[in-house]
Design a protein around this motif. Structure first.
Motif, mmCIF file in Angstrom:
data_model
loop_
_atom_site.group_PDB
_atom_site.id
_atom_site.type_symbol
_atom_site.label_atom_id
_atom_site.label_comp_id
_atom_site.label_asym_id
_atom_site.label_seq_id
_atom_site.Cartn_x
_atom_site.Cartn_y
_atom_site.Cartn_z
ATOM 1 N N VAL A 86 -5.051 4.345 0.900
ATOM 2 C CA VAL A 86 -5.089 3.222 -0.044
ATOM 3 C C VAL A 86 -5.847 2.049 0.571
ATOM 4 O O VAL A 86 -6.764 1.489 -0.042
ATOM 5 C CB VAL A 86 -3.652 2.766 -0.420
ATOM 6 C CG1 VAL A 86 -3.692 1.513 -1.296
ATOM 7 C CG2 VAL A 86 -2.892 3.880 -1.144
ATOM 8 N N SER A 117 0.836 -1.210 0.000
ATOM 9 C CA SER A 117 0.000 0.000 0.000
ATOM 10 C C SER A 117 0.868 1.257 0.000
ATOM 11 O O SER A 117 0.486 2.266 -0.581
ATOM 12 C CB SER A 117 -0.977 -0.007 1.173
ATOM 13 O OG SER A 117 -0.311 -0.268 2.376
ATOM 14 N N THR A 135 -1.876 8.859 1.267
ATOM 15 C CA THR A 135 -1.252 8.073 2.337
ATOM 16 C C THR A 135 -1.577 6.590 2.164
ATOM 17 O O THR A 135 -2.575 6.237 1.519
ATOM 18 C CB THR A 135 -1.775 8.508 3.721
ATOM 19 O OG1 THR A 135 -3.183 8.210 3.768
ATOM 20 C CG2 THR A 135 -1.569 9.998 3.961
ATOM 21 N N ALA A 136 -0.761 5.742 2.765
ATOM 22 C CA ALA A 136 -0.999 4.293 2.700
ATOM 23 C C ALA A 136 -2.321 3.945 3.381
ATOM 24 O O ALA A 136 -3.037 3.036 2.941
ATOM 25 C CB ALA A 136 0.162 3.547 3.344
ATOM 26 N N ALA A 149 0.483 4.302 -2.544
ATOM 27 C CA ALA A 149 0.271 5.623 -1.947
ATOM 28 C C ALA A 149 1.214 6.640 -2.584
ATOM 29 O O ALA A 149 0.806 7.739 -2.961
ATOM 30 C CB ALA A 149 0.493 5.547 -0.443
#
Lengths: 207, 207
Positions: free
Chosen positions: B44, B30, B40-41, B34
């Motif tokens: 995601v 992720s 941001t992760a 991202a």
């Protein structure tokens, strides 16, 4: 502080005002501008109040005066030239897009790395990428449109920013990020189409 | 329910996955997606969980599998043809834009009212506006891009919607509104440039 959406609405109000001027309108009401921009009249008044623009409940706004105020806020009296990097299908269309001139925005030049595309005599000229730095400097240009292939986009972004460009509209199908002090807006045509596809399917499947 | 921003992010993840496939990547995390999409992760993972896509903390996601899932969500296996109305500078560039084909989206045809632009033998063909209804019907097309002048946009919108189009991407410099059951996204090039101008000036004046 105004955000992107607010400034986009101001542009829309300004475009509507220009059309009204063409129809010899002298006054306009927040409801008219709301209709033209697809928002509520309260939103129009809120946007205007953020910039100290006040109308008059009875008489509305004067078209000419309001258009001037919006142009001043949008900064178009100070800055209105841009360059296009990448003269492929999209780049060429942008170089010759009549809507920019109508809005008082000028394309200074196009740039490419392919010598077959150079045309210094055309209006606007298409120049070698090596001449980019000089033109940006002598004309004090702050704005660039990128219409290059995805694999070249990051490198071209770094090049234009190091040459003094402060704002970039990116058509390359890759999401570019701006370093501090610059602004990069991405328009991804595939993504726009995919977005429509999703919502059409979602509506069909709901039936 | 997914909103426009979420679906735009899914397209970006999918585009990044396609690039990773080209590099022979098998797994992706992720954090990678991202970075590629500029989010941001956590965002995601949140987007994926909305569609029941789960990764595995150790191994991440399988690139191939995830790309298939995203394509299915985006509905591209069902619907992928569109038409372009107005074959001027922008319309012509869109007709021949290689990025669409790369993303599995096909332009079925362009349409214009100017006989000088007709070219039924070209690929894609450029046809008279009168043939629009028939093509939409026989090919079951639901998507149109409008690249017509502002004064024609509302009329052309009504024409394509009455012919069965459900989603429109509008490049005419006027804000079109969709009636219920349809979706219209507006891309206004002047507005995008004006937006950059405003924020560049705002940054300069802050100095």
């Amino acid at each position: 502080m105004a955000n992107r959406s607010c400034i986009i609405r101001l542009s829309r109000y300004k475009n509507a005002l220009n059309r009204l001027k063409g129809l010899n309108f002298v006054r306009v009401f927040s409801d008219n501008l709301a209709d033209a921009a697809g928002v509520t009249a309260a939103q129009v008044r809120k946007d205007f109040s953020l910039f100290g623009i006040t109308g008059n409940r009875r008489g509305g706004y004067k078209v000419e005066e309001l258009a001037d105020q919006l142009n001043r806020i949008l900064g178009k009296n100070q800055l209105h030239e841009f360059i296009v990097i990448g003269v492929g299908n999209i780049g060429r269309a942008l170089l010759h897009y009549p809507g920019f001139e109508r809005s008082g925005i000028d394309v200074a030049a196009g740039f490419d790395i392919d010598p077959a595309k150079y045309n210094p005599q055309s209006q606007p000229p298409v120049l070698p990428l090596e001449q980019l730095g000089e033109l940006i400097k002598t004309r004090d240009i702050k704005l660039a449109i990128l219409a290059v292939p995805d694999y070249a986009a990051q490198q071209v972004l770094e090049l234009v920013l190091s040459a003094g460009i402060k704002g970039v509209l990116n058509f390359a199908p890759i999401c570019l990020k701006a370093p501090p002090g610059c602004i990069v807006n991405n328009i991804n045509l595939e993504t726009e189409i995919e977005n429509l596809i999703y919502f059409i399917n979602a509506a069909e499947n709901r039936k």
